[in-house]
Design a protein around this motif. Structure first.
Motif, PDB file in Angstrom:
ATOM      1  N   SER A  23       0.845  -1.194   0.000  1.00 46.28           N
ATOM      2  CA  SER A  23       0.000   0.000   0.000  1.00 46.28           C
ATOM      3  C   SER A  23       0.878   1.240   0.000  1.00 46.28           C
ATOM      4  O   SER A  23       1.952   1.254   0.612  1.00 46.28           O
ATOM      5  CB  SER A  23      -0.901   0.009   1.235  1.00 46.28           C
ATOM      6  OG  SER A  23      -1.611   1.234   1.347  1.00 46.28           O
ATOM      7  N   THR A  24       0.414   2.292  -0.686  1.00 46.03           N
ATOM      8  CA  THR A  24       1.115   3.571  -0.653  1.00 46.03           C
ATOM      9  C   THR A  24       0.790   4.321   0.637  1.00 46.03           C
ATOM     10  O   THR A  24      -0.061   3.902   1.421  1.00 46.03           O
ATOM     11  CB  THR A  24       0.699   4.447  -1.848  1.00 46.03           C
ATOM     12  OG1 THR A  24      -0.717   4.712  -1.731  1.00 46.03           O
ATOM     13  CG2 THR A  24       0.994   3.777  -3.170  1.00 46.03           C
ATOM     14  N   LEU A  25       1.441   5.454   0.832  1.00 47.83           N
ATOM     15  CA  LEU A  25       1.178   6.262   2.021  1.00 47.83           C
ATOM     16  C   LEU A  25      -0.259   6.740   2.085  1.00 47.83           C
ATOM     17  O   LEU A  25      -0.820   6.929   3.169  1.00 47.83           O
ATOM     18  CB  LEU A  25       2.125   7.471   2.046  1.00 47.83           C
ATOM     19  CG  LEU A  25       3.624   7.170   2.180  1.00 47.83           C
ATOM     20  CD1 LEU A  25       4.420   8.467   2.072  1.00 47.83           C
ATOM     21  CD2 LEU A  25       3.923   6.462   3.494  1.00 47.83           C
ATOM     22  N   ASP A  26      -0.882   6.955   0.926  1.00 50.29           N
ATOM     23  CA  ASP A  26      -2.277   7.399   0.911  1.00 50.29           C
ATOM     24  C   ASP A  26      -3.248   6.248   0.682  1.00 50.29           C
ATOM     25  O   ASP A  26      -4.404   6.460   0.305  1.00 50.29           O
ATOM     26  CB  ASP A  26      -2.496   8.527  -0.098  1.00 50.29           C
ATOM     27  CG  ASP A  26      -2.011   8.186  -1.497  1.00 50.29           C
ATOM     28  OD1 ASP A  26      -1.322   7.157  -1.663  1.00 50.29           O
ATOM     29  OD2 ASP A  26      -2.299   8.955  -2.435  1.00 50.29           O
ATOM     30  N   GLY A  27      -2.813   5.021   0.924  1.00 51.60           N
ATOM     31  CA  GLY A  27      -3.731   3.886   0.977  1.00 51.60           C
ATOM     32  C   GLY A  27      -4.030   3.181  -0.318  1.00 51.60           C
ATOM     33  O   GLY A  27      -4.916   2.324  -0.353  1.00 51.60           O
ATOM     34  N   ALA A  28      -3.316   3.483  -1.402  1.00 45.93           N
ATOM     35  CA  ALA A  28      -3.578   2.820  -2.682  1.00 45.93           C
ATOM     36  C   ALA A  28      -2.895   1.457  -2.728  1.00 45.93           C
ATOM     37  O   ALA A  28      -1.717   1.329  -2.396  1.00 45.93           O
ATOM     38  CB  ALA A  28      -3.089   3.681  -3.837  1.00 45.93           C
ATOM     39  N   ALA A  29      -3.636   0.439  -3.153  1.00 52.54           N
ATOM     40  CA  ALA A  29      -3.078  -0.899  -3.290  1.00 52.54           C
ATOM     41  C   ALA A  29      -2.494  -1.145  -4.675  1.00 52.54           C
ATOM     42  O   ALA A  29      -1.924  -2.203  -4.936  1.00 52.54           O
ATOM     43  CB  ALA A  29      -4.153  -1.946  -3.004  1.00 52.54           C
TER      44      ALA A  29
END
Length: 319
Positions: free
Chosen positions: A109-115
């Motif tokens: 996951s990225t820092l902003d929650g994208a998988a």
């Protein structure tokens, strides 16, 4: 001809129409990137495992442990051996008697929650992340994957890795993990090597209402068809129980957000190995787990935390 078996333990259902196996956010997508292992030279060409592969050179950087920390924990980051990485991600020791199945998920996951980014998780991954990815596969008895991922990514059988051969023998495991495909309709190409020439027979988890002709085609190709749900759906709890019944107790899922969400909802997920990528993507990308909200959040406890090049590699277990 492979045997068709049934599992009768019930729970929720993985529906036939879900995107549980989709590649959007699935860790399987990342196999098209560099699956590096510590047994190779830092600039060696490396191959992935179960999907159409690419070779590229990778640089191995230094890793450090952030948690847990003891007086013996090195202060400086350093290059970890493959054995050290495998020890950091070891499955729990089985209890006496019949071992309990342990299901872990591996997601990024990225820092902003994208998988994922633009439908794939490779852009938010790294060489270190792929090294962890390969290690988790090498430790598992079986890799659980959805039918859509198999179709889109051209899954192949997991191959034996020389670097893990001795450890797998000592653990009583075969030369490579099996692949278990979750499929309601069995709309799969059974001429693929995944079904015709695996080191370990491929398992297909399906519902009781699966079309008999598709079941026969799967079994003719050499797959083992296991009924793990009523109707056309697959029940996550029955799927876990069925795999344990085949001797697969170290389970790994790389499934997409919907599949992971269904496993969480069914209460069968024991551990989450989550890579936090130091990237921002914005947009409307899926989170690592989707589906309906739980009635109450489920608490997981932090087991370990590693860092390399700004990527955080966490392990959480069910509290």
């Amino acid at each position: 001809m492979a045997k068709r078996t049934e599992s009768n333990r019930g729970g929720g259902t993985i529906s036939a129409t879900s995107r549980s196996a989709g590649t959007c956010g699935s860790r399987a997508v990342r196999d098209s990137g560099p699956a590096s292992v510590r047994g190779l030279e830092p600039w060696a060409a490396v191959e992935d495992d179960t999907v159409t592969h690419a070779k590229r050179r990778v640089t191995l950087h230094d890793m450090r442990r952030l948690f847990p920390v003891t007086d013996e924990t090195p202060d400086q980051a350093r290059e970890w051996s493959l054995a050290e990485l495998a020890a950091a991600y070891a499955y729990p020791e089985p209890a006496a008697g019949a071992p309990r199945p342990w299901l872990r998920a591996n997601m990024v996951s990225t820092l902003d929650g994208a998988a994922q980014h633009e439908g794939r998780s490779q852009p938010i991954s790294s060489a270190a992340d792929m090294r962890v990815f390969g290690t988790l596969r090498a430790l598992a008895d079986v890799i659980v994957v959805g039918a859509q991922t198999v179709r889109q990514e051209g899954y192949r059988p997991a191959r034996a890795r020389a670097e893990f051969a001795a450890a797998r023998r000592a653990a009583g495991q075969g030369p490579a993990p099996a692949v278990a495909v979750v499929s309601a309709g069995l709309e799969l190409d059974f001429s693929l090597p995944l079904f015709t020439s695996p080191l370990v027979p491929t398992v297909i988890l399906t519902g009781a209402a699966a079309a008999p002709d598709r079941v026969a085609a799967a079994e003719k190709a050499g797959a083992r068809v296991v009924v793990a749900g009523e109707g056309t759906g697959v029940d996550p709890a029955r799927a876990v129980s069925a795999l344990a019944g085949l001797g697969y107790t170290r389970l790994l899922t790389e499934g997409g957000p919907t599949l992971l969400g269904q496993m969480v909802a069914a209460g069968v997920l024991d551990e989450l190995c989550l890579t936090v990528s130091p990237m921002l993507t914005a947009g409307d990308a899926q989170r690592i787990a989707g589906g309906p909200s739980l009635s109450a959040p489920r608490r997981f406890g932090l087991v370990s935390l590693l860092e390399e090049e700004g990527f955080l590699f966490s392990r959480y277990r069910r509290s």
